[in-house]
Design an enzyme around this catalytic site. Structure first.
Site, short mmCIF file in Angstrom:
data_model
loop_
_atom_site.label_atom_id
_atom_site.label_comp_id
_atom_site.label_asym_id
_atom_site.label_seq_id
_atom_site.Cartn_x
_atom_site.Cartn_y
_atom_site.Cartn_z
N ASP A 134 -23.10 37.39 -71.85
CA ASP A 134 -24.00 37.15 -70.70
C ASP A 134 -25.32 38.23 -70.28
O ASP A 134 -24.81 39.46 -69.74
CB ASP A 134 -23.40 37.39 -69.40
N GLY A 147 -28.06 38.26 -69.17
CA GLY A 147 -28.47 37.01 -67.59
C GLY A 147 -29.54 38.27 -67.01
O GLY A 147 -31.01 37.61 -66.30
N ASP A 193 -24.97 44.15 -66.27
CA ASP A 193 -23.42 43.14 -65.04
C ASP A 193 -22.04 43.50 -66.42
O ASP A 193 -21.91 42.14 -66.35
CB ASP A 193 -24.03 41.88 -64.89
N ASN A 209 -17.47 40.01 -68.32
CA ASN A 209 -18.47 38.70 -69.58
C ASN A 209 -18.17 39.95 -70.92
O ASN A 209 -19.30 40.10 -71.80
CB ASN A 209 -19.95 40.11 -68.67
#
Length: 204
Positions: A92, A94, A74, A79
């Site tokens: 980030d 995730g 991502d 980010n």
């Protein structure tokens, strides 16, 4: 994140715990905002030096993550966080997962590598996203297409000339980062090495 050693261009993980059905993570604070906000506020293209500093910074962080066989999945300006002491850090995590454990997770379609749509992903998928981010900085674009013909054209017919002749070398490197075929695409290590070599030719 706890299995990745600290790196100056990666947001550091402090600790995590669960309480009352919620999961909490304490991360390093970067007070400079993110790259997306910078791109939104620009009235003119970034200087060549600034593009080089930011690109080499987040590619160094990406190379570090890939050294552990993790994919970020991502990578995008939202980010990438700005910190005064080092310039930029990747955050980030995730969707971050090991290459051999991927199960069709995908991040923001604006920065998505084409092979992910065919249920294939490697660390080079992150390199594709990184190339689009550098392209966005070079062209001073506020945003990239998330779907439709423009999305496909950007990937299938990628070609551009830098507005500043001093950025031509970087534009060529970006082209090698955004190859449709991952086998022909630069790795994060190779992309970083090429950009550092190009940056050594810049004059103040």
């Amino acid at each position: 994140m706890s299995s990745i050693k600290a790196h100056r261009n990666v947001i550091s993980y402090e600790r995590a715990w669960q309480d009352g059905g919620y999961f909490y993570i304490v991360m390093e604070l970067c007070q400079g905002g993110n790259l997306a906000k910078v791109l939104e506020s620009l009235d003119c293209p970034m200087s060549t030096r600034r593009v080089f500093s930011l690109a080499s910074g987040f590619l160094a962080g990406l190379e570090h993550i890939h050294g552990y066989k993790f994919m970020h999945l991502d990578l995008k300006p939202d980010n990438l966080f700005l910190c005064d002491e080092v310039g930029i850090k990747i955050g980030d995590f995730g969707l971050c997962i090991r290459e051999d454990e991927w199960e069709d997770q995908e991040g923001d379609r604006r920065y998505l590598a084409p092979e992910i749509l065919n249920s294939q992903a490697t660390c080079k998928s992150d390199v594709f996203s990184a190339g689009l981010i550098i392209f966005q900085m070079l062209k001073n674009l506020k945003d990239l297409p998330g779907n439709g013909n423009d999305w496909h054209l950007l990937r299938q017919n990628f070609s551009f000339s830098a507005s500043d002749p001093g950025q031509d070398g970087l534009a060529q490197i970006v082209g090698e980062m955004i190859k449709m075929d991952p086998e022909r695409r630069l790795s994060s290590s190779d992309a970083l090495a090429r950009i550092l070599s190009w940056g050594s030719t810049l004059t103040l």
